[in-house]
Design an enzyme around this catalytic site. Structure first.
Site, short mmCIF file in Angstrom:
data_model
loop_
_atom_site.label_atom_id
_atom_site.label_comp_id
_atom_site.label_asym_id
_atom_site.label_seq_id
_atom_site.Cartn_x
_atom_site.Cartn_y
_atom_site.Cartn_z
N PHE A 16 0.82 -1.22 0.00
CA PHE A 16 0.00 0.00 0.00
C PHE A 16 0.85 1.27 0.00
O PHE A 16 0.43 2.30 0.51
CB PHE A 16 -0.97 -0.01 1.19
N THR A 52 -2.10 -7.20 -5.90
CA THR A 52 -2.99 -6.49 -6.80
C THR A 52 -3.48 -7.35 -7.95
O THR A 52 -4.54 -7.09 -8.50
CB THR A 52 -2.20 -5.30 -7.38
N GLY A 102 -5.84 0.77 -8.49
CA GLY A 102 -5.36 0.57 -7.12
C GLY A 102 -5.78 1.64 -6.14
O GLY A 102 -6.10 1.36 -4.99
N GLU A 103 -5.76 2.89 -6.58
CA GLU A 103 -6.03 3.99 -5.64
C GLU A 103 -7.48 4.48 -5.70
O GLU A 103 -8.04 4.85 -4.68
CB GLU A 103 -5.12 5.20 -5.93
N LYS A 147 -6.42 2.16 -17.36
CA LYS A 147 -5.91 3.28 -16.58
C LYS A 147 -5.31 2.82 -15.26
O LYS A 147 -4.21 3.22 -14.89
CB LYS A 147 -7.05 4.27 -16.27
N GLY A 148 -6.00 1.98 -14.51
CA GLY A 148 -5.47 1.56 -13.21
C GLY A 148 -6.51 1.73 -12.12
O GLY A 148 -7.29 2.68 -12.14
N ARG A 202 -10.13 0.60 -19.57
CA ARG A 202 -10.52 -0.77 -19.89
C ARG A 202 -10.08 -1.69 -18.75
O ARG A 202 -8.95 -1.59 -18.26
CB ARG A 202 -9.84 -1.17 -21.19
N THR A 225 -9.72 -9.38 -10.34
CA THR A 225 -8.73 -8.68 -9.54
C THR A 225 -9.07 -7.20 -9.45
O THR A 225 -8.88 -6.58 -8.40
CB THR A 225 -7.31 -8.87 -10.10
#
Lengths: 770, 504
Positions: A260, A487, A724-725, A721-722, A648, A654
């Site tokens: 993290f 992740t 995680g945050e 794009k992502g 996308r 996940t």
């Protein structure tokens, strides 16, 4: 290139998993290794000559070491050595050698370099013994004499000496210059709100304890299993600190038990373990305790002030957002706290300010959605306050101020499906049935409230290399020195590669977590899939073309007249799109061409010139229901709907889990997480998982994650794009706004504990602190 | 006497000698047995990454218990069967349903908490057929996950029952298959471990005694009153893992036959449940809840399931923490403690045991042998409530805990026992507030008087958990809540399960 690093134990999907496509909900390929306990983490790699190191931390926050009394500790049977700054092996002195790839401006902390104390819990000695028990016991007997100096650890007491930060940190942008005249526009605005928001220190607390196992080979080569978000960052750091060539050190992190952000920088157990291995010429393991992990970096304590001015119809006339955060005395840790307020809504007059106060603490560190988690929180609570001042629905207020382009630089968004997030999230939640006034809904002994907030985060891409080897038996090994901190990197990359070549998932292995693999960035900032994934897609595209050319050149090739865009890779090989029965498996092509292996490499460089013409960001809309028992101030978050626009989606399972996990982080930020300091001692007090609360299962109600359609080929070649945050941003604000809707009380500091929720005048801690 | 720790690992006997008695089960697994699947995340029983499952013989059947290996001393698994995350997979690689479901439902992300969750799910699988969501949540109450948001793990817990039965040959079937024959093999192996001797470990780092009879235990403690009594170890374990405290002599309650039982005791005043010194919190609560179902939330939120499986009620009572949750409820219902020194026995009302902060009315060599809890009064006017106010639903220390027992006659409070935790240096009754209730109708005016009296009864402290002002206000509000609830205004479930998913 190595075809395969055997002892990395890279996971492969179970036999029978079969063909997959990007976007499918694929079970994680490392799932089996994890549920059976076979996946080995940093502290779990054996060595026949292993010694155990236990860290002794300072008990003062500022001063210097006068001397050590070690006789008793050295007398413990099994103790091999006690390493301090007085007897450590040679290490570089120049600050620059201690700067890792994500270091901020300043002079990084140099563990055991000298006798100066910069923060409480700073490592001052490493006790090395034949057994862990002996090292731990001897560590309790190490006596240190200090020359203490007056420390300053209280941000609130030292706001007056804030300074403008040095902005030198990867990914950081200082606040842009003022646009328009915010203060004047504020004065002219018919409706104004102004408030202060406080967020306490938080610690990452991944479940895995920080650990490094340094395995010394007979030739002196060091293979280091380190808990890090980048094997190459740790390798680079060790090489520079100790003057060891790249060929002398390999760092590995095939499995990382969460991080993290805490693993973005090498932590001090790494140089300590290396030091001991060099000095003793043997293998050494150092594992930190949960208590010691509170002496690593943290999310900085931050005080913010926001002023909003608006017309009666809700149109924003002025935004002023100021933040003061803590940093250490030796580095200017910076993060983007206020810039979001210049980008999220349309407004012509915006003033943003960000300052730091240097304290006798360890440097803060990026923690999930650094800066945005509390910066956007403050903005989104302020927007809710404005909505109530206007007696306007909070969602309607956001829609009336929807930013069609970025006003900071006058750029269009590369993609922005935030409107879809609002619409789909609101529909799923049932937002339209929300009564405007607080205290309108009740169930049994509890008040019920509905709140919402917007979230945003950058969509970043770094550069990366990937290598791939296709074997004659149809196995594909793709590699890059990437990281999977939980992740889903293994799974996403295997999915991309299997889809690209039309292979079964179990035919594909993705190797990561070894510093000798092709270069990859640190896993952080939600950029890993967009970056490494694009590199994997690139190398696979090269393989596809090569395989196609080989197939076409075969005698009597069914593809002799085909163009590349007329074939597709599916069903284990390639076939004509218009006539799928004309097909050859990968194995057939390889055998017919007489090839044992095909190898390709690819360097993925972001298309920076194109990307610079756009503002690239992810967005979300979070809707939340809370129930509050006013007699006790207890809050339950019963429902959260998070609608996310993140490009996308490569790996549906996940990605979804990333967001639902981050929603729980948001609940945790809202209700639970805070590290309390005793400023008399300059020390964190609740340094364990009993008193540092993270949200438990029973605190979580329903979580509904929606991914709205987005596909962004400007951010990355694969459209991603992502995620995680983005999942955490805005959640705490939605909780805060829901508490207001339930109770009519505004809690302007996090965590919103029962006590603050019960306070008749709203928030106690801010008013007490100021 | 035996100096060898003997237990079953995956059904096969393991013998351990020569280790300090405070070696934790976790350290033994990871550093000595090479089983690094079981993780350390906190070393104090908070995170559950170290969860393993024990089986022992209980009333002729296997009893399954998930526990925390990090604070469990290795000698205390003597005579039991141990299963770790490495135990579950079949020889051909087939995953156990708990493992399979965790993969399929994406219950694992970084994977570090995963073995602990798998073992908690395995513990549930072995003990309960088709648990509801509440039971599932309870089984997972001791496990922290920082990645998944928990929902996928709950999904795995539901799904595992729909999967084919486990294929591992060394795993006995779950208890609910009710197949004693299939359990016989492991039961026989367990029986073969027990040669009747008491385990005694003598090591330079310390000594460990596990007497088999109450008389032996009492005699040994009277002879060595400096010994540390070790029951479930959920507190003593931390003295070692966190305080690094040497414990020269440990005296373990767990092997004493007489201490293992929940019995009945009768005297002139009535019938009592008698909870022995080695009875786990889980077993003690099972008995308590049959009498006082109102304590269900206390049971759920007292501690995590693995802690309740290891820890004992007598240990909690003897520890006497001012914020221990069992005491206010027990004091309210009029529980007593049975104290023993050598052959001398005496009993005390529980509240009389606590003299001052961490000071108890216990002589040297005297210990808590049992807790006696009166059976539920037969009169219709009996009212009991046990309420916990804390910042987190599970695994939290109370800011305030209240145990209320009232006897109402024709709407008048004939008797009131109000006990609080978190309000003073010891768990204590609110004498003034009780007096303000007695003899009056339980209406708003009476409660106002009791609230005022409460402010004289207690001067609570401020600490990280709560301020004095919050504590007193909440303590008072709980009295108001009692009155509103008895008036039928609404049931108070501070964190009730049912309404979690109810729509507005």
């Amino acid at each position: 290139m190595n075809d395969l690093i055997q002892d990395l134990q890279s996971p492969v999907a179970d036999a029978g998993t079969g063909f997959v496509r990007v976007g499918m909900p694929v079970s994680r390929v490392d799932g089996r290794a994890k549920v059976t306990g076979e996946a080995r983490y940093a502290a779990e790699h054996p060595a026949h000559d292993l010694a155990y190191g236990v860290v002794v931390g300072s008990t003062i926050a500022r001063g210097s070491i006068a001397g050590f009394r070690l006789r008793e500790a050295l007398a413990v049977p099994g103790v091999v050595e006690i390493i301090t700054h007085e007897n450590r092996p040679r290490m570089r002195s120049f600050d620059l050698f201690y700067k890792d790839m994500t270091a901020p401006a300043g002079a990084p902390f140099r563990p055991l370099y000298d006798g100066e104390i910069h923060f409480s819990g700073q490592p001052v000695a490493l006790v090395v013994a034949e057994t862990f028990e002996a090292a731990r016991y001897a560590a309790s007997l190490v006596a240190v004499d200090y020359l203490p100096q007056q420390h300053e650890t209280n941000l609130m007491a030292h706001l007056a000496r804030s300074h403008k930060p040095k902005p030198l940190k990867a990914g950081f942008s200082p606040p842009p210059d003022e646009r328009g005249d915010a203060e004047a526009a504020l004065l002219a605005a018919p409706v104004r709100i102004e408030a202060e928001y406080y967020s306490g220190v938080e610690h990452h607390n991944p479940l895995e304890l920080f650990a490094s196992t340094v395995i010394r080979g007979e030739d002196g080569h060091l293979t280091i299993y380190d808990k890090t978000q980048s094997s190459q960052n740790s390798r680079w750091y060790v090489s520079r600190v100790f003057g060891l060539g790249k060929d002398k050190v390999t760092v590995r992190n095939p499995y990382v038990g969460g991080a993290f952000g805490s693993g973005l920088r090498p932590q001090y157990q790494l140089p300590l373990a290396v030091m001991a291995a060099l000095q003793l010429r043997r293998s050494v393991r150092v594992v930190l305790t949960r208590q010691q992990m509170f002496s690593l970096g943290h999310r900085p304590e931050t005080l913010q002030r926001i002023k909003l001015g608006a017309d009666h119809d809700g149109r924003l006339r002025a935004i002023v957002h100021e933040a003061v955060a803590e940093t250490s005395r030796y580095e200017d840790y910076v993060e983007v706290v206020v810039n979001w307020s210049g980008q999220l809504y349309a407004c012509d007059n915006v003033k943003l300010l960000y300052r730091l106060v240097a304290l006798d603490q360890s440097s803060p560190m990026d923690m999930r959605a650094p800066g945005a988690a509390h910066g956007v929180h403050a903005l989104e609570v302020a927007m809710d306050e404005l909505a109530w001042a206007l007696r306007l629905d909070p969602l309607e207020l956001r829609l009336r101020n929807y930013a069609e382009q970025d006003q900071m630089k006058g750029l269009p968004f590369s993609s922005k499906a935030l409107r879809d997030c609002y619409e789909q999230g609101a529909r799923r939640f049932g937002w339209a049935r929300r009564p405007l006034a607080p205290r309108s809904m009740r169930a049994g002994s509890e008040l019920v409230g509905w709140g919402m907030a917007t979230g945003t985060w950058d969509a970043m891409q770094m550069f990366a290399r990937a290598g791939a080897v296709l074997h004659a038996d149809g196995r594909l090994v793709v590699s890059s020195a990437a990281t999977d901190i939980g992740t889903g990197t293994y799974t996403a990359m295997c999915t991309l590669a299997a889809d690209a070549l039309g292979l079964r998932l179990e035919q594909v292995m993705f190797q990561l977590g070894d510093s000798t693999l092709p270069v990859a960035p640190i896993e952080g900032g939600s950029s890993h899939v967009a970056t490494v994934g694009s590199a994997v897609a690139g190398v696979c595209e090269k393989l596809r073309k090569r395989l196609f050319r080989m197939a076409r050149r075969l005698d009597n090739s069914p593809f002799a007249k085909a163009r590349f865009d007329e074939v597709e890779f599916a069903g284990g090989g390639l076939r004509l799109r218009r006539q799928p029965s004309v097909a050859m498996s990968v194995e057939e092509v390889m055998a017919a061409a007489g090839e044992a292996r095909l190898e390709e490499k690819y360097l993925m460089l972001p298309k920076v010139l194109k990307q610079k013409q756009y503002l690239r960001a992810t967005h979300s809309a979070v809707f939340c229901e809370v129930r509050v028992d006013e007699a006790f101030g207890t809050v339950r978050v019963t429902r959260v709907v998070s609608a996310v626009a993140a490009g996308r989606i490569i790996s549906a399972k996940t990605a979804r889990s990333q967001v639902s996990g981050a929603v729980v982080w948001g609940i945790s930020q809202a209700l639970h997480e805070e590290t309390h300091a005793d400023h008399r001692l300059g020390r964190f007090m609740n340094h364990n998982l009993a008193e540092y609360h993270v949200t438990v299962n029973a605190d979580v109600g329903d979580i509904d994650v929606i991914f709205v359609d987005e596909d962004d080929r400007i951010v990355s070649a694969i459209g991603a794009k992502g995620v995680g945050e983005i999942g955490i941003v805005g959640v705490a604000a939605a909780v805060c706004n829901a508490i207001f809707h339930a109770t009519g009380r505004r809690v302007r500091s996090t965590p919103m504990t029962p006590e603050k929720v019960m306070a008749p005048e709203g928030d106690v801690s801010v008013s007490a602190a100021l | 006497m035996s100096q060898t720790i003997r237990f079953l690992l995956d059904g096969r006997e393991v013998q351990v000698t020569g280790l300090p008695p405070t070696t934790t089960l976790l350290d033994w697994l990871r550093e000595h047995a090479g089983r690094s699947g079981t993780k350390e995340g906190c070393a104090e029983g908070d995170c559950g990454a170290c969860t393993v499952v024990l089986a022992d013989a209980h009333e002729g059947r296997l009893r399954w218990q998930a526990i925390n290996a990090c604070i469990r001393f290795l000698p205390t698994v003597h005579g039991k069967a141990l299963f770790t995350v490495e135990s579950l997979r079949a020889a051909d690689g087939a995953l156990h349903p708990a493992q399979r479901a965790m993969v399929d439902c994406h219950g694992s992300q970084c994977g570090f908490c995963t073995p602990g969750f798998v073992m908690s799910l395995f513990g549930l699988y072995q003990t309960q057929a088709q648990p509801d969501d509440s039971a599932l949540a309870d089984a997972l109450s001791g496990n922290l996950c920082r990645c998944t948001g928990y929902r996928p793990i709950l999904a795995a817990g539901r799904q595992m029952y729909a999967l084919p039965a486990p294929q591992s040959t060394h795993l006995p079937p779950p208890a609910w298959r009710d197949d004693p024959a299939a359990e016989a093999d492991l039961l026989a192996r367990l029986a073969a471990l027990d040669d009747g001797a008491a385990l005694r470990i003598d090591h330079p780092a310390g000594h460990y005694l596990a007497p088999r009879s109450a008389a032996d235990f009492a005699r040994q403690y009277a002879e060595a009153p400096h010994a540390t009594i070790l029951a479930g170890g959920t507190d003593v374990g931390l003295w070692v893992t966190k305080q690094l405290k040497p414990l020269p002599l440990l005296l373990h309650t767990g092997a004493v036959r007489e201490f293992a039982h929940v019995g009945e005791y009768q005297d002139a005043r009535g019938t009592w449940l008698e909870i022995g010194a080695a009875v786990s919190l889980e077993a003690a609560f099972a008995a308590l809840l049959r009498e006082y179902p109102e304590a269900t939330e206390l049971y759920r939120r007292f501690a995590s399931r693995p802690i309740r499986n290891s820890g004992t009620l007598c240990g909690n009572v003897a520890n006497g923490s001012p914020i221990g949750d069992s005491m206010p409820a027990l004091i309210a219902v009029g529980a007593e403690v049975v104290l023993r020194r050598g052959e001398q026995l005496r009993s005390l009302p529980l509240e009389a045991l606590y003299l001052d902060y961490r000071k108890k009315d216990l002589a040297a060599g005297e210990f808590v042998q049992a807790v006696r809890i009166p059976r539920r009064p037969a009169q219709p006017g009996f009212v009991f409530r046990a309420w916990k106010i804390a910042k987190r639903h599970d695994q939290d220390i109370s800011a305030v805990f209240a145990g209320f027992a009232l006897r109402l006659e024709d709407g008048i409070v004939a008797d009131a026992r109000l006990a609080y935790g978190g309000m003073a240096g010891i768990p204590r009754r609110a004498a003034g507030a009780e007096a303000a209730l007695r003899g009056r109708a339980l209406d708003a005016a009476t409660v106002a008087g009791a609230r005022a009296a409460l402010a004289n009864d207690f001067q609570p402290l401020s600490d990280m958990r709560a301020t004095a002002g919050y504590r007193l206000q909440v303590a008072q509000n709980l009295l108001t809540r009692l009155q509103l609830e008895l008036q039928g205004q609404f049931p108070t479930r501070i964190h009730d399960e049912e309404s979690r998913r109810a729509a507005v």
